[in-house]
Design a protein around this motif. Structure first.
Motif, PDB file in Angstrom:
ATOM      1  N   GLN A  34      -3.428 -28.586  -7.768  1.00 45.30           N
ATOM      2  CA  GLN A  34      -3.918 -29.385  -6.661  1.00 45.30           C
ATOM      3  C   GLN A  34      -4.041 -28.515  -5.411  1.00 45.30           C
ATOM      4  O   GLN A  34      -3.383 -27.483  -5.292  1.00 45.30           O
ATOM      5  CB  GLN A  34      -3.015 -30.588  -6.374  1.00 45.30           C
ATOM      6  CG  GLN A  34      -1.620 -30.277  -5.884  1.00 45.30           C
ATOM      7  CD  GLN A  34      -0.629 -30.105  -7.009  1.00 45.30           C
ATOM      8  OE1 GLN A  34      -0.910 -30.422  -8.162  1.00 45.30           O
ATOM      9  NE2 GLN A  34       0.562 -29.599  -6.677  1.00 45.30           N
ATOM     10  N   ALA A  35      -4.890 -28.969  -4.486  1.00 44.28           N
ATOM     11  CA  ALA A  35      -5.090 -28.267  -3.218  1.00 44.28           C
ATOM     12  C   ALA A  35      -5.573 -29.272  -2.187  1.00 44.28           C
ATOM     13  O   ALA A  35      -6.109 -30.330  -2.526  1.00 44.28           O
ATOM     14  CB  ALA A  35      -6.102 -27.132  -3.369  1.00 44.28           C
ATOM     15  N   GLY A  36      -5.361 -28.935  -0.894  1.00 44.45           N
ATOM     16  CA  GLY A  36      -5.815 -29.829   0.151  1.00 44.45           C
ATOM     17  C   GLY A  36      -5.343 -29.397   1.517  1.00 44.45           C
ATOM     18  O   GLY A  36      -4.969 -28.232   1.727  1.00 44.45           O
ATOM     19  N   ILE A  37      -5.365 -30.343   2.440  1.00 40.64           N
ATOM     20  CA  ILE A  37      -4.962 -30.079   3.818  1.00 40.64           C
ATOM     21  C   ILE A  37      -3.991 -31.156   4.275  1.00 40.64           C
ATOM     22  O   ILE A  37      -4.144 -32.335   3.943  1.00 40.64           O
ATOM     23  CB  ILE A  37      -6.201 -30.008   4.747  1.00 40.64           C
ATOM     24  CG1 ILE A  37      -5.786 -29.579   6.157  1.00 40.64           C
ATOM     25  CG2 ILE A  37      -6.964 -31.327   4.753  1.00 40.64           C
ATOM     26  CD1 ILE A  37      -6.969 -29.210   7.047  1.00 40.64           C
ATOM     27  N   LEU A  38      -2.962 -30.727   5.009  1.00 38.87           N
ATOM     28  CA  LEU A  38      -1.900 -31.613   5.482  1.00 38.87           C
ATOM     29  C   LEU A  38      -1.836 -31.523   7.005  1.00 38.87           C
ATOM     30  O   LEU A  38      -1.694 -30.428   7.560  1.00 38.87           O
ATOM     31  CB  LEU A  38      -0.572 -31.200   4.864  1.00 38.87           C
ATOM     32  CG  LEU A  38       0.676 -32.010   5.220  1.00 38.87           C
ATOM     33  CD1 LEU A  38       0.590 -33.414   4.618  1.00 38.87           C
ATOM     34  CD2 LEU A  38       1.929 -31.300   4.704  1.00 38.87           C
ATOM     35  N   GLN A  39      -1.951 -32.661   7.677  1.00 34.43           N
ATOM     36  CA  GLN A  39      -1.963 -32.705   9.138  1.00 34.43           C
ATOM     37  C   GLN A  39      -0.804 -33.546   9.644  1.00 34.43           C
ATOM     38  O   GLN A  39      -0.682 -34.732   9.321  1.00 34.43           O
ATOM     39  CB  GLN A  39      -3.275 -33.306   9.639  1.00 34.43           C
ATOM     40  CG  GLN A  39      -3.354 -33.496  11.147  1.00 34.43           C
ATOM     41  CD  GLN A  39      -3.308 -32.177  11.904  1.00 34.43           C
ATOM     42  OE1 GLN A  39      -4.101 -31.276  11.612  1.00 34.43           O
ATOM     43  NE2 GLN A  39      -2.419 -32.068  12.871  1.00 34.43           N
TER      44      GLN A  39
END
Length: 201
Positions: free
Chosen positions: A146-151
Motif C-alpha cells: 500500500q501507499a498514500g499520503i497522510l495529513q
C-alpha cells in the motif's frame, strides 16, 4: 487454519512491539473506499459463458474498514478489518472480508504531511451468495503493498488517501442448487483505493 491465524497474530504482535520501542502513540481509524476484484475462472467454469460476469460482482464496490495500531515519527503498525458486499445485476453476489496486519514507513513532506508506503499480510474470506447457487465460502491468505499520503489535522487527528494491492488464494465453487458443479473460480487480486480518518491518543 488455526496454524495460519496463530502466525498472523504473532507477526502482528512483533510489529507492534517494534513500533512501541520508538515512543509510539496509539491510534484508531475508519476508512471508506472502492474495491475491484480480479477473478480467474477454472477451465470447466469457462464452458458457461455467462459466468464471466462473476468478475463484475465486486467492481468499484463500496468498502469500509476499521483499524487500530501504533504510530511513531518513522512509521506505523496496525491491524485492519475491511468489508465489501456487492452484486452484478441479480445474477451474482459476493461478500468479501479482509483481516490484515500492516506496516507503513513515512517519508516526510513537511511538519504535518507524510507520504507512506508499506506491506500488508493477513486473511481474506470470500463468500459466494449468488441466487440459485449453493452458498460457498473460503478463507485464503492475502498479502500486498500500500501507499498514500497522510495529513495531520489538529493535535490528534489525521486524514489520509491511499491505495492497496493484495494478492490472495481464496476460491469458491459454483454449484447450482440441486444440480451439477459448474466449476470454481479463484480470487487472484484485490485493488482498493480509500480515504481514511485517524485519531491518536
Amino acid at each position: 487454519m488455526k496454524f495460519t491465524l496463530k502466525h498472523v497474530a504473532v507477526g502482528t504482535s512483533l510489529i507492534l512491539a517494534s513500533v512501541a520501542a520508538h515512543s509510539a502513540e496509539n491510534f484508531v481509524g475508519l476508512t471508506w473506499g472502492e474495491s475491484s476484484n480480479n477473478i480467474q475462472r477454472s477451465s470447466t467454469l469457462k464452458q458457461f459463458p455467462e459466468t464471466r460476469m462473476i468478475d463484475h460482482a465486486i467492481e468499484n464496490s463500496g468498502t469500509w474498514g476499521i483499524r487500530g495500531g501504533q504510530q511513531t515519527e518513522r512509521g506505523r503498525a496496525y491491524a485492519t478489518y475491511e468489508y465489501t458486499s456487492d452484486r452484478y445485476s441479480r445474477q451474482y453476489k459476493l461478500r468479501q472480508q479482509n483481516l490484515l496486519a500492516s506496516y507503513d514507513a513515512f517519508l516526510p513532506l513537511g511538519p504535518t504531511t507524510n507520504l507512506f508506503g508499506g506491506v500488508s499480510l493477513g486473511l481474506t474470506k470470500l463468500e459466494n451468495e449468488s441466487p440459485g447457487i449453493r452458498r460457498d465460502s473460503d478463507i485464503g491468505l492475502a498479502g500486498g503493498l500500500q501507499a498514500g499520503i497522510l495529513q495531520q489535522v489538529g493535535q490528534n487527528a489525521s486524514l489520509e488517501a491511499g491505495y492497496r494491492y493484495l494478492r490472495t488464494n481464496a476460491s469458491s465453487d459454483v454449484r447450482v442448487r440441486g444440480g451439477q458443479n459448474q466449476g470454481s473460480f479463484d480470487l487472484n487480486s484485490i485493488d482498493h483505493a480509500y480515504l481514511g480518518v485517524n485519531y491518536r491518543f
